[in-house]
Design a protein around this motif. Structure first.
Motif, PDB file in Angstrom:
ATOM      1  N   UNK A  68      38.573  -5.287  26.235  1.00  0.00           N
ATOM      2  CA  UNK A  68      38.582  -4.764  25.194  1.00  0.00           C
ATOM      3  C   UNK A  68      37.859  -2.963  24.887  1.00  0.00           C
ATOM      4  N   UNK A  69      38.366  -2.099  24.886  1.00  0.00           N
ATOM      5  CA  UNK A  69      37.578  -0.895  24.703  1.00  0.00           C
ATOM      6  C   UNK A  69      36.982  -0.817  23.528  1.00  0.00           C
ATOM      7  N   UNK A  70      36.467   0.613  23.518  1.00  0.00           N
ATOM      8  CA  UNK A  70      35.099   1.049  23.019  1.00  0.00           C
ATOM      9  C   UNK A  70      35.881   1.066  21.535  1.00  0.00           C
ATOM     10  N   UNK A 124      41.962   7.159  28.778  1.00  0.00           N
ATOM     11  CA  UNK A 124      40.354   6.956  28.451  1.00  0.00           C
ATOM     12  C   UNK A 124      40.496   6.179  28.060  1.00  0.00           C
ATOM     13  N   UNK A 125      41.679   5.722  26.970  1.00  0.00           N
ATOM     14  CA  UNK A 125      42.536   4.349  26.446  1.00  0.00           C
ATOM     15  C   UNK A 125      42.272   3.005  27.332  1.00  0.00           C
ATOM     16  N   UNK A 126      43.016   3.245  28.349  1.00  0.00           N
ATOM     17  CA  UNK A 126      43.343   2.091  29.855  1.00  0.00           C
ATOM     18  C   UNK A 126      42.027   1.531  30.707  1.00  0.00           C
ATOM     19  N   UNK A 127      41.304   3.093  30.936  1.00  0.00           N
ATOM     20  CA  UNK A 127      40.484   2.873  32.372  1.00  0.00           C
ATOM     21  C   UNK A 127      39.196   3.056  31.575  1.00  0.00           C
ATOM     22  N   UNK A 172      37.029   5.801  33.081  1.00  0.00           N
ATOM     23  CA  UNK A 172      37.401   7.075  32.239  1.00  0.00           C
ATOM     24  C   UNK A 172      37.096   7.635  31.335  1.00  0.00           C
ATOM     25  N   UNK A 173      37.187   6.436  30.344  1.00  0.00           N
ATOM     26  CA  UNK A 173      36.212   6.518  28.828  1.00  0.00           C
ATOM     27  C   UNK A 173      34.556   6.645  28.920  1.00  0.00           C
ATOM     28  N   UNK A 220      36.287  14.178  33.009  1.00  0.00           N
ATOM     29  CA  UNK A 220      37.398  14.141  33.272  1.00  0.00           C
ATOM     30  C   UNK A 220      38.530  14.883  32.775  1.00  0.00           C
ATOM     31  N   UNK A 221      38.356  16.076  31.364  1.00  0.00           N
ATOM     32  CA  UNK A 221      38.271  16.874  30.734  1.00  0.00           C
ATOM     33  C   UNK A 221      38.514  17.813  31.845  1.00  0.00           C
ATOM     34  N   UNK A 222      37.186  18.405  32.501  1.00  0.00           N
ATOM     35  CA  UNK A 222      36.540  19.284  32.591  1.00  0.00           C
ATOM     36  C   UNK A 222      37.388  19.635  34.594  1.00  0.00           C
ATOM     37  N   UNK A 223      38.037  17.940  34.552  1.00  0.00           N
ATOM     38  CA  UNK A 223      38.683  17.936  36.079  1.00  0.00           C
ATOM     39  C   UNK A 223      40.115  18.633  35.291  1.00  0.00           C
ATOM     40  N   UNK A 224      40.340  17.740  34.743  1.00  0.00           N
ATOM     41  CA  UNK A 224      41.973  18.106  34.690  1.00  0.00           C
ATOM     42  C   UNK A 224      42.385  19.528  34.464  1.00  0.00           C
ATOM     43  N   UNK A 225      41.354  20.703  33.725  1.00  0.00           N
ATOM     44  CA  UNK A 225      41.479  21.814  33.283  1.00  0.00           C
ATOM     45  C   UNK A 225      41.514  22.228  35.185  1.00  0.00           C
TER      46      UNK A 225
END
Length: 605
Positions: A34-36, A442-445, A448-449, A455-460
């Motif tokens: 269950x996600x947050x 982030x919803x799926x993993x 990552x959430x 994750x944002x910094x890494x993606x950029x």
């Protein structure tokens, strides 16, 4: 199994379980976590700014006006509204309702409908990543031009000089074309010639990704603060340009040329395809960003009204941008035509100004009747042909519109406003595109959430590193290639599967039942038939035609010659051609033999 109603917005501990029961009628797979609890918008205005900011982008400024002008003017507007009502709004409503009901990103939405459909969400994430790569390069170009706008005169107003001699390549084309292709991009002659990296563009690309990263640092809580400016400021600039444009000579000519209705275009299938494609991309369907933004809404939010509101704001923005573009381009074309007529009047000694009228309309009529009988080398100075030059894509923003602004009093001010507007339009779209990547992951993993900032910094960082591909001298061709092929087919395929999954696999009636539970009233039954038949068949047809055209039309990415009148200069001799039709072969032979670089540049295609 009897389907349970959707949970209330405050059912934090049982949100996911109830949503699965309501939307799928199936037991959840064992081991599902269950996600947050889902975050939410602070106010309705934030949500509107986000959705409008994502859907209203650069295409509203440089693609819609071009299509409107090329495809029947006012008749195209009517066709666009028709397809918006029949295709755009129903599909937009479908994505809004799905995201709001399940309160997950694109991966979670389709996985909850059926675990086998999770690939739709992953596909949306991949497409968003490809689009973000080249879209941020356009922001880097806007930053470069914005930085150069704080000069007087503007660096693209006049041709540079080597000593006391004006650069011939610039003199034979135009200062704006020369600055764009040689100074800003320093582009090669074709995509096969890689060339070196452009240091200026690397710095601008780094700045663009830094701005995006800072805006997305805290998710929607930080990005929406930027959107208060980035989503509203473009409208302020467009209104300023509209008021200034209406004060220019020739502005009304440009607007009349644009909106003059040509109803015969309704019989052309190509026009229908272009209108449908523009509706599809204008609303941002298939990216997953609409679903992501809608997932932060409360369950009782009226997403049906939102679909109509955002869609028509998008349409009205396109119309407003078109008015601005063709008011300014009308002024620019009027100046060019007047200069064209004056040049021939002064040049031809045997034809006085009393014989060749100064008015463009009269001159054009005179030329059609007597032009071929005059021994002098005259050409028709046509207003509409002038407006058709470079009014699409980057050619409009960085060449045609830039040249028009350079003729305005206080040109640095207007130039800075224009490129700041482009930057803000692109930023709000980039925020939505990045949310279409980050929210589903982030919803799926859960891992990552917990590390969404990282994750944002890494993606950029990854986006910047891969984006260096576009900062090479041949980078402009890669931007065009990505724009043509990285999103079109994949997004259409994604929307086809979305529509088929909801209307046939899950069931349109069940989906409408869920919306009724969520909103407290049932949407009109017409949506059932639109989703099951009209929208689905239209998207399949669009997919088939786009696929066929992709295989039939071979892509080329080179710089084309615009004219052959003055072809090349050499240390050996200088050759001038006054009649291209009679000496084209000879001049091309000279060009190939001497391997001269043509002074005439057209847009990369």
């Amino acid at each position: 199994m009897e389907k349970q109603p959707l949970p209330a917005d405050d059912d934090k501990t049982e949100t996911v379980e109830s949503e699965v029961d309501a939307l799928t009628g199936e037991e959840r797979p064992q081991g599902s976590s269950e996600p947050a609890a889902r975050a939410g918008w602070n106010s309705k205005i934030e949500y509107f700014l986000a959705q409008v900011g994502f859907s209203v982008g650069l295409g509203n400024v440089w693609r819609f006006p071009y299509l409107c002008h090329q495809n029947g003017g006012g008749a195209f507007l009517l066709l666009y509204v028709l397809l918006l009502l029949v295709l755009g709004i129903p599909l937009f409503f479908l994505e809004l309702a799905a995201g709001q009901a399940i309160r997950q990103g694109s991966i979670g939405v389709w996985k909850y409908i059926s675990p086998k459909l999770a690939g739709i969400g992953y596909s949306s994430c991949v497409v968003c990543f490809f689009v973000a790569l080249y879209y941020n390069v356009i922001l880097a170009w806007s930053l470069f031009y914005l930085g150069n706008s704080f000069q007087y005169p503007l660096p693209w107003e006049q041709c540079p000089k080597q000593g006391n001699i004006t650069v011939k390549e610039c003199e034979r084309s135009s200062p704006t074309s020369y600055f764009w292709f040689r100074k800003a991009l320093d582009t090669t002659d074709s995509i096969d010639e890689v060339g070196s990296f452009n240091t200026n563009m690397i710095c601008c690309l780094l700045a663009a990704w830094t701005i995006v990263c800072l805006g997305m640092f805290k998710g929607i809580k930080s990005s929406v603060k930027v959107m208060y400016f980035s989503s509203i400021f473009p409208y302020v600039v467009l209104i300023c340009f509209l008021v200034r444009g209406f004060m220019l000579e020739g502005a009304m000519d440009g607007i009349i040329y644009m909106f003059y209705p040509k109803l015969e275009i309704w019989a052309d299938l190509q026009v229908w395809l272009q209108a449908a494609t523009q509706v599809f991309f204008a609303l941002g369907l298939g990216f997953g960003s609409i679903i992501a933004y809608s997932s932060y809404n409360p369950k009782n939010n009226n997403c049906h009204r939102d679909a109509f509101t955002v869609s028509f704001i998008n349409f009205l923005t396109s119309v407003l941008a078109s008015l601005v573009v063709f008011a300014v381009l009308g002024f620019h074309a009027k100046v060019k035509v007047d200069a064209c007529i004056a040049r021939y009047v002064q040049r031809e000694e045997g034809i006085g100004s009393n014989v060749i009228p100064v008015a463009a309309e009269v001159y054009s009529s005179w030329f059609k009747e007597y032009g071929s009988k005059v021994s002098a080398n005259l050409t028709d100075c046509d207003l509409e042909k002038e407006m058709q030059k470079g009014v699409k894509g980057t050619g409009l923003a960085f060449i045609a519109f830039t040249e028009a602004m350079s003729r305005l009093p206080g040109s640095p001010f207007w130039s800075a406003l224009f490129f700041l507007m482009l930057l803000n339009l692109g930023l709000s779209t980039m925020f939505g595109t990045m949310e279409g990547i980050l929210a589903p992951l982030t919803d799926r993993f859960k891992t990552l959430a917990k590390n969404k900032t990282k994750l944002t910094i890494f993606s950029c960082i990854i986006g910047f590193v891969i984006g260096l591909l576009f900062t090479q001298r041949c980078g402009n061709y890669f931007v065009t290639m990505f724009d043509d092929y990285s999103a079109t087919l994949p997004l259409i395929i994604v929307v086809v599967f979305e529509c088929f999954s909801v209307s046939w696999l899950y069931g349109a009636d069940r989906f409408l039942d869920d919306i009724e539970v969520m909103l407290g009233w049932r949407p009109p039954i017409i949506y059932k038939y639109l989703w099951k038949y009209i929208c689905l068949l239209a998207m399949v047809g669009l997919l088939a035609v786009t696929t066929i055209r992709t295989f039939i039309k071979r892509p080329t990415y080179t710089l084309k010659l615009q004219k052959l009148r003055l072809l090349c200069f050499s240390k050996v001799f200088k050759q001038t051609c006054l009649n291209p039709k009679s000496c084209r072969v000879k001049l091309m032979h000279i060009y190939i033999t001497l391997k001269c670089r043509s002074p005439f540049i057209l847009f990369a295609t």
